[in-house]
Design an enzyme around this catalytic site. Structure first.
Site, PDB file in Angstrom:
ATOM      1  N   ARG A  72       0.805  -1.220   0.000  1.00 48.95           N
ATOM      2  CA  ARG A  72       0.000   0.000   0.000  1.00 48.95           C
ATOM      3  C   ARG A  72       0.838   1.270   0.000  1.00 48.95           C
ATOM      4  O   ARG A  72       0.335   2.338  -0.368  1.00 48.95           O
ATOM      5  CB  ARG A  72      -1.008  -0.064   1.146  1.00 48.95           C
ATOM      6  CG  ARG A  72      -2.052  -1.141   0.871  1.00 48.95           C
ATOM      7  CD  ARG A  72      -2.916  -1.429   2.060  1.00 48.95           C
ATOM      8  NE  ARG A  72      -2.600  -2.705   2.681  1.00 48.95           N
ATOM      9  CZ  ARG A  72      -2.893  -3.017   3.935  1.00 48.95           C
ATOM     10  NH1 ARG A  72      -3.489  -2.141   4.702  1.00 48.95           N
ATOM     11  NH2 ARG A  72      -2.587  -4.211   4.415  1.00 48.95           N
ATOM     12  N   GLU A 109       1.089  -7.579  13.059  1.00 48.62           N
ATOM     13  CA  GLU A 109      -0.112  -7.766  13.886  1.00 48.62           C
ATOM     14  C   GLU A 109      -0.732  -9.140  13.591  1.00 48.62           C
ATOM     15  O   GLU A 109      -1.316  -9.755  14.454  1.00 48.62           O
ATOM     16  CB  GLU A 109      -1.098  -6.651  13.513  1.00 48.62           C
ATOM     17  CG  GLU A 109      -2.158  -6.353  14.533  1.00 48.62           C
ATOM     18  CD  GLU A 109      -3.064  -5.201  14.078  1.00 48.62           C
ATOM     19  OE1 GLU A 109      -2.797  -4.579  13.024  1.00 48.62           O
ATOM     20  OE2 GLU A 109      -4.048  -4.950  14.781  1.00 48.62           O
TER      21      GLU A 109
HETATM   22  O1  LIG Z   1       2.935  -1.444  11.830  1.00 51.85           O
HETATM   23  P1  LIG Z   1       2.818  -2.891  11.490  1.00 51.85           P
HETATM   24  O2  LIG Z   1       2.245  -3.710  12.630  1.00 51.85           O
HETATM   25  O3  LIG Z   1       4.099  -3.477  11.005  1.00 51.85           O
HETATM   26  O4  LIG Z   1       1.733  -3.061  10.341  1.00 51.85           O
HETATM   27  C1  LIG Z   1       1.613  -2.193   9.234  1.00 51.85           C
HETATM   28  C2  LIG Z   1       1.758  -2.901   7.916  1.00 51.85           C
HETATM   29  O5  LIG Z   1       0.729  -3.893   7.746  1.00 51.85           O
HETATM   30  C3  LIG Z   1       0.079  -3.683   6.484  1.00 51.85           C
HETATM   31  O6  LIG Z   1       0.669  -4.363   5.446  1.00 51.85           O
HETATM   32  P2  LIG Z   1       0.605  -5.956   5.279  1.00 51.85           P
HETATM   33  O7  LIG Z   1       1.791  -6.546   5.955  1.00 51.85           O
HETATM   34  O8  LIG Z   1      -0.739  -6.437   5.706  1.00 51.85           O
HETATM   35  O9  LIG Z   1       0.864  -6.179   3.744  1.00 51.85           O
HETATM   36  P3  LIG Z   1       0.074  -5.795   2.393  1.00 51.85           P
HETATM   37  O10 LIG Z   1       0.050  -4.289   2.312  1.00 51.85           O
HETATM   38  O11 LIG Z   1       0.949  -6.386   1.350  1.00 51.85           O
HETATM   39  O12 LIG Z   1      -1.295  -6.371   2.467  1.00 51.85           O
HETATM   40  C4  LIG Z   1       0.206  -2.201   6.270  1.00 51.85           C
HETATM   41  O13 LIG Z   1       0.025  -1.843   4.910  1.00 51.85           O
HETATM   42  C5  LIG Z   1       1.592  -1.921   6.774  1.00 51.85           C
HETATM   43  O14 LIG Z   1       2.590  -2.158   5.780  1.00 51.85           O
HETATM   44  N1  LIG Z   2      -5.829  -2.864  11.251  1.00 51.21           N
HETATM   45  C1  LIG Z   2      -5.187  -2.840  10.083  1.00 51.21           C
HETATM   46  N2  LIG Z   2      -5.811  -2.395   8.964  1.00 51.21           N
HETATM   47  C2  LIG Z   2      -5.158  -2.357   7.776  1.00 51.21           C
HETATM   48  N3  LIG Z   2      -3.902  -2.760   7.624  1.00 51.21           N
HETATM   49  C3  LIG Z   2      -3.248  -3.198   8.705  1.00 51.21           C
HETATM   50  N4  LIG Z   2      -1.981  -3.641   8.872  1.00 51.21           N
HETATM   51  C4  LIG Z   2      -1.815  -3.971  10.165  1.00 51.21           C
HETATM   52  N5  LIG Z   2      -2.936  -3.755  10.866  1.00 51.21           N
HETATM   53  C5  LIG Z   2      -3.845  -3.273   9.975  1.00 51.21           C
END
Ligand SMILES: O=P(O)(O)OC[C@H]1O[C@H](OP(=O)(O)OP(=O)(O)O)[C@H](O)[C@@H]1O
Ligand SMILES: Nc1ncnc2[nH]cnc12
Length: 191
Positions: A72, A109
């Protein structure tokens, strides 16, 4: 730091951005209140406000590289890089980049993951801004910071659209700068 604590208190653009984010409960697993920024991307005004606020903040900070976190961070980072005259570097999930990479693992998370960056994309002396959509625990951003610092860059700041206030202390105690626009939405705020 939250944008409203830094000159944007009461700025209607922040409300528009927050209201454009959709909350999906229990995705991708029970207990997670998923903050869905795809609805922000559908709203031209809210998307533009998001990019404009970041560009206004970073245009005079002499930033030479914007690093976007997959997936993202890729939706916001390139527009900011183009507007402030910096290069864009993707920080990708494992085994996606074709060249030689350096890698950092982190805890999420909802699981564990790694980020990779091409060797040579960032040079010693680069001044970096790291962009993602959301910071929850901060694990992803700390992995991104490590990748950039291992390459000799100075990380000026990490910027996210959405931030949990609780993570601010973790950044402050590590001497890292974090800037975010809005707090996560609760289900009762929306939909
Ligand atoms: O602060 P944190 O606990 O590390 O979490 C934040 C991260 O989690 C989500 O990505 P995700 O790992 O779900 O990957 P994606 O965007 O590829 O779905 C979000 O876009 C951040 O990159
Ligand atoms: N609550 C949340 N919503 C969207 N992206 C996330 N990545 C980690 N936690 C998330």
């Amino acid at each position: 730091m939250f944008a409203a604590e830094n000159g944007l208190k009461g700025d209607p653009r922040l409300k528009a951005i927050s209201e454009a984010i959709r909350v999906i409960p229990n995705f991708p697993k029970p207990g997670i209140m998923f903050q869905d920024i795809t609805t922000l991307l559908l709203d031209h005004n809210a998307f533009k406000h998001t990019i404009d606020i970041f560009v206004d903040r970073y245009r005079d900070m002499d930033i030479s590289v914007v690093a976007g976190v997959e997936a993202r961070g890729f939706m916001f980072g390139p527009s900011i890089a183009l507007a402030i005259g910096a290069k864009f570097v993707p920080l990708r999930k494992p085994r996606k980049l074709p060249g030689e990479v350096i890698s950092e693992s982190y805890v999420l998370e909802y699981g564990t993951d790694s980020l990779e960056m091409h060797v040579g994309a960032v040079r010693p002396g680069d001044r970096a801004l790291i962009i993602d959509d959301l910071v929850a625990t901060g694990g992803t951003l700390f992995a991104a910071i490590n990748l950039l610092e291992r390459s000799g860059a100075e990380v000026t700041e990490c910027a996210c659209v959405i931030g949990l206030p609780i993570v601010k202390e973790r950044f402050r105690s590590n001497g890292k700068r974090l800037y975010f626009l809005v707090e996560p939405r609760q289900l009762e705020d929306c939909c």
